[in-house]
Design a protein around this motif. Structure first.
Motif, PDB file in Angstrom:
ATOM      1  N   MET A  51       0.816  -1.205   0.000  1.00 57.88           N
ATOM      2  CA  MET A  51       0.000   0.000   0.000  1.00 57.88           C
ATOM      3  C   MET A  51       0.858   1.267   0.000  1.00 57.88           C
ATOM      4  O   MET A  51       0.470   2.293  -0.577  1.00 57.88           O
ATOM      5  N   LYS A  52       2.028   1.182   0.617  1.00 64.85           N
ATOM      6  CA  LYS A  52       2.915   2.346   0.672  1.00 64.85           C
ATOM      7  C   LYS A  52       3.465   2.700  -0.704  1.00 64.85           C
ATOM      8  O   LYS A  52       3.914   3.839  -0.925  1.00 64.85           O
ATOM      9  N   TYR A  53       3.442   1.735  -1.626  1.00 68.05           N
ATOM     10  CA  TYR A  53       3.865   2.003  -3.005  1.00 68.05           C
ATOM     11  C   TYR A  53       2.700   2.412  -3.910  1.00 68.05           C
ATOM     12  O   TYR A  53       2.893   2.577  -5.118  1.00 68.05           O
ATOM     13  N   LEU A  54       1.536   2.586  -3.331  1.00 62.07           N
ATOM     14  CA  LEU A  54       0.353   2.912  -4.138  1.00 62.07           C
ATOM     15  C   LEU A  54      -0.176   4.313  -3.872  1.00 62.07           C
ATOM     16  O   LEU A  54      -1.348   4.596  -4.114  1.00 62.07           O
ATOM     17  N   VAL A  55       0.686   5.171  -3.385  1.00 57.40           N
ATOM     18  CA  VAL A  55       0.350   6.587  -3.212  1.00 57.40           C
ATOM     19  C   VAL A  55       1.289   7.405  -4.098  1.00 57.40           C
ATOM     20  O   VAL A  55       2.507   7.193  -4.061  1.00 57.40           O
ATOM     21  N   ASP A  56       0.740   8.304  -4.885  1.00 52.46           N
ATOM     22  CA  ASP A  56       1.569   9.160  -5.735  1.00 52.46           C
ATOM     23  C   ASP A  56       1.949  10.407  -4.939  1.00 52.46           C
ATOM     24  O   ASP A  56       1.408  11.492  -5.130  1.00 52.46           O
ATOM     25  N   TYR A  57       2.895  10.222  -4.033  1.00 49.43           N
ATOM     26  CA  TYR A  57       3.273  11.282  -3.102  1.00 49.43           C
ATOM     27  C   TYR A  57       3.675  12.562  -3.831  1.00 49.43           C
ATOM     28  O   TYR A  57       3.147  13.650  -3.547  1.00 49.43           O
ATOM     29  N   GLN A  58       4.637  12.442  -4.736  1.00 52.55           N
ATOM     30  CA  GLN A  58       5.152  13.637  -5.395  1.00 52.55           C
ATOM     31  C   GLN A  58       4.100  14.268  -6.300  1.00 52.55           C
ATOM     32  O   GLN A  58       4.011  15.497  -6.398  1.00 52.55           O
ATOM     33  N   GLY A  59       3.300  13.430  -6.938  1.00 53.21           N
ATOM     34  CA  GLY A  59       2.240  13.957  -7.791  1.00 53.21           C
ATOM     35  C   GLY A  59       1.246  14.799  -7.012  1.00 53.21           C
ATOM     36  O   GLY A  59       0.823  15.873  -7.469  1.00 53.21           O
ATOM     37  N   ILE A  60       0.866  14.325  -5.834  1.00 50.11           N
ATOM     38  CA  ILE A  60      -0.068  15.086  -4.986  1.00 50.11           C
ATOM     39  C   ILE A  60       0.590  16.372  -4.509  1.00 50.11           C
ATOM     40  O   ILE A  60      -0.024  17.448  -4.520  1.00 50.11           O
ATOM     41  N   ALA A  61       1.856  16.278  -4.074  1.00 56.59           N
ATOM     42  CA  ALA A  61       2.555  17.465  -3.585  1.00 56.59           C
ATOM     43  C   ALA A  61       2.695  18.525  -4.674  1.00 56.59           C
ATOM     44  O   ALA A  61       2.628  19.727  -4.403  1.00 56.59           O
ATOM     45  N   ASP A  62       2.872  18.082  -5.924  1.00 60.66           N
ATOM     46  CA  ASP A  62       3.104  19.019  -7.022  1.00 60.66           C
ATOM     47  C   ASP A  62       1.814  19.606  -7.590  1.00 60.66           C
ATOM     48  O   ASP A  62       1.866  20.605  -8.313  1.00 60.66           O
ATOM     49  N   THR A  63       0.668  18.974  -7.298  1.00 61.12           N
ATOM     50  CA  THR A  63      -0.584  19.429  -7.910  1.00 61.12           C
ATOM     51  C   THR A  63      -1.587  19.892  -6.850  1.00 61.12           C
ATOM     52  O   THR A  63      -1.765  21.081  -6.633  1.00 61.12           O
ATOM     53  N   ILE A  64      -2.189  18.960  -6.162  1.00 64.67           N
ATOM     54  CA  ILE A  64      -3.243  19.290  -5.200  1.00 64.67           C
ATOM     55  C   ILE A  64      -2.743  20.262  -4.138  1.00 64.67           C
ATOM     56  O   ILE A  64      -3.438  21.217  -3.780  1.00 64.67           O
ATOM     57  N   SER A  65      -1.547  20.012  -3.624  1.00 67.56           N
ATOM     58  CA  SER A  65      -1.066  20.813  -2.494  1.00 67.56           C
ATOM     59  C   SER A  65       0.162  21.631  -2.856  1.00 67.56           C
ATOM     60  O   SER A  65       1.008  21.904  -2.005  1.00 67.56           O
ATOM     61  N   ARG A  66       0.248  22.036  -4.089  1.00 66.27           N
ATOM     62  CA  ARG A  66       1.423  22.760  -4.569  1.00 66.27           C
ATOM     63  C   ARG A  66       1.742  23.970  -3.684  1.00 66.27           C
ATOM     64  O   ARG A  66       0.905  24.842  -3.470  1.00 66.27           O
ATOM     65  N   GLY A  67       2.956  23.957  -3.153  1.00 68.12           N
ATOM     66  CA  GLY A  67       3.412  25.069  -2.336  1.00 68.12           C
ATOM     67  C   GLY A  67       3.051  24.982  -0.870  1.00 68.12           C
ATOM     68  O   GLY A  67       3.560  25.758  -0.058  1.00 68.12           O
ATOM     69  N   THR A  68       2.181  24.044  -0.485  1.00 72.48           N
ATOM     70  CA  THR A  68       1.740  23.959   0.907  1.00 72.48           C
ATOM     71  C   THR A  68       2.191  22.680   1.606  1.00 72.48           C
ATOM     72  O   THR A  68       2.093  22.585   2.828  1.00 72.48           O
ATOM     73  N   MET A  69       2.650  21.686   0.857  1.00 73.72           N
ATOM     74  CA  MET A  69       3.095  20.418   1.426  1.00 73.72           C
ATOM     75  C   MET A  69       4.379  19.988   0.734  1.00 73.72           C
ATOM     76  O   MET A  69       4.614  20.307  -0.430  1.00 73.72           O
ATOM     77  N   GLU A  70       5.188  19.207   1.466  1.00 71.30           N
ATOM     78  CA  GLU A  70       6.333  18.547   0.867  1.00 71.30           C
ATOM     79  C   GLU A  70       6.307  17.082   1.275  1.00 71.30           C
ATOM     80  O   GLU A  70       5.814  16.735   2.353  1.00 71.30           O
ATOM     81  N   VAL A  71       6.804  16.217   0.409  1.00 71.69           N
ATOM     82  CA  VAL A  71       6.809  14.785   0.705  1.00 71.69           C
ATOM     83  C   VAL A  71       7.676  14.539   1.938  1.00 71.69           C
ATOM     84  O   VAL A  71       8.803  15.019   2.042  1.00 71.69           O
TER      85      VAL A  71
END
Length: 245
Positions: free
Chosen positions: A23-43
């Motif tokens: 399950m830990k390999y089934l989250v697009d961490y960087q994709g979410i950080a770069d789009t949904i939460s751009r500028g507000t979250m970091e992996v």
């Protein structure tokens, strides 16, 4: 502030370490950080936040469907699976949940999103009445033990016998509990830092927590404002020396 998914190990496959790793390999961490939460979250994939003693730049997971499928096969999963995930009905939780739901589905894992108000969200979490919880955790004071105790130490090893997040999600690890309590008692700073680093590397890999992001706080100050001190926790901000030219 660390955003994470807590997996209730009492519930079926969530108690299987290989399946949790998948399950830990089934989250697009960087994709979410770069789009949904751009500028507000970091992996950020460890329990101690950046800026604290013992914090690590250790992010071993990224979206990898083939790796996840191989781990699921090792876990003995032969068909599709389904879990309920409790989500607070406000951004960014709903946005994160929908993104995670989509990538989990690519491996045959269905996440049924139970989108609830804040009171139900906390009640379900406190009662462990769930499969998966999407939430956050922030340290109570600027020391690594605040987070390390919560995520690693079982009640039997806590001086006050209080249950932490490990207990809440049904996970027990005697070794990490003992090592975490030893770390808080260590007097040498360099040794203590190394202890937390070692604990975190192991904890990230085997625990039922999928650490995803650390929140980034942006603060704007006029050039003529002086003396603002921003702490490593919200409670540690200091304003009593503020002046304006």
């Amino acid at each position: 502030t660390i955003y994470y998914m807590g997996l209730n190990t009492r519930n079926g496959l969530l108690g299987n370490e290989k399946f949790r790793e998948a399950m830990k390999y089934l989250v697009d961490y960087q994709g979410i950080a770069d789009t949904i939460s751009r500028g507000t979250m970091e992996v950020h994939q460890t329990m101690i936040p950046r800026g604290f003693l013992g914090a690590l730049d250790y992010n071993p997971y990224s979206y990898d469907l083939e790796k996840a499928k191989a781990l699921m096969a090792e876990a003995g999963v032969t068909g599709d699976t389904s879990f309920n995930m409790v989500v607070w009905n406000t951004p960014p939780y709903t946005d994160f949940a929908q993104a995670i739901q989509a990538t989990m589905a690519s491996a045959g894992i269905t996440l049924n999103l139970e989108v609830v108000d804040g009171k139900q969200w906390l009640t379900r979490y406190r009662n462990a009445d769930l499969d998966i919880w999407l939430g956050l955790w922030g340290p109570d004071y600027p020391d690594p033990h605040s987070n390390a105790k919560a995520f690693s130490v079982n009640a039997d090893y806590a001086p006050d016998k209080s249950a932490g997040l490990a207990d809440r999600f049904g996970w027990t690890n005697d070794d990490l509990s003992k090592r975490t309590m030893a770390a808080v008692r260590e007097q040498d700073t360099a040794t203590r830092q190394k202890m937390y680093e070692d604990i975190q590397r192991e904890h990230t890999l085997i625990s039922p927590f999928i650490y995803m992001f650390q929140e980034k706080r942006a603060v704007g100050l006029r050039a003529n404002v002086k003396g603002v001190v921003l702490g490593s926790t919200f409670a540690d901000d200091r304003y009593w020396a503020v002046s304006k030219d």
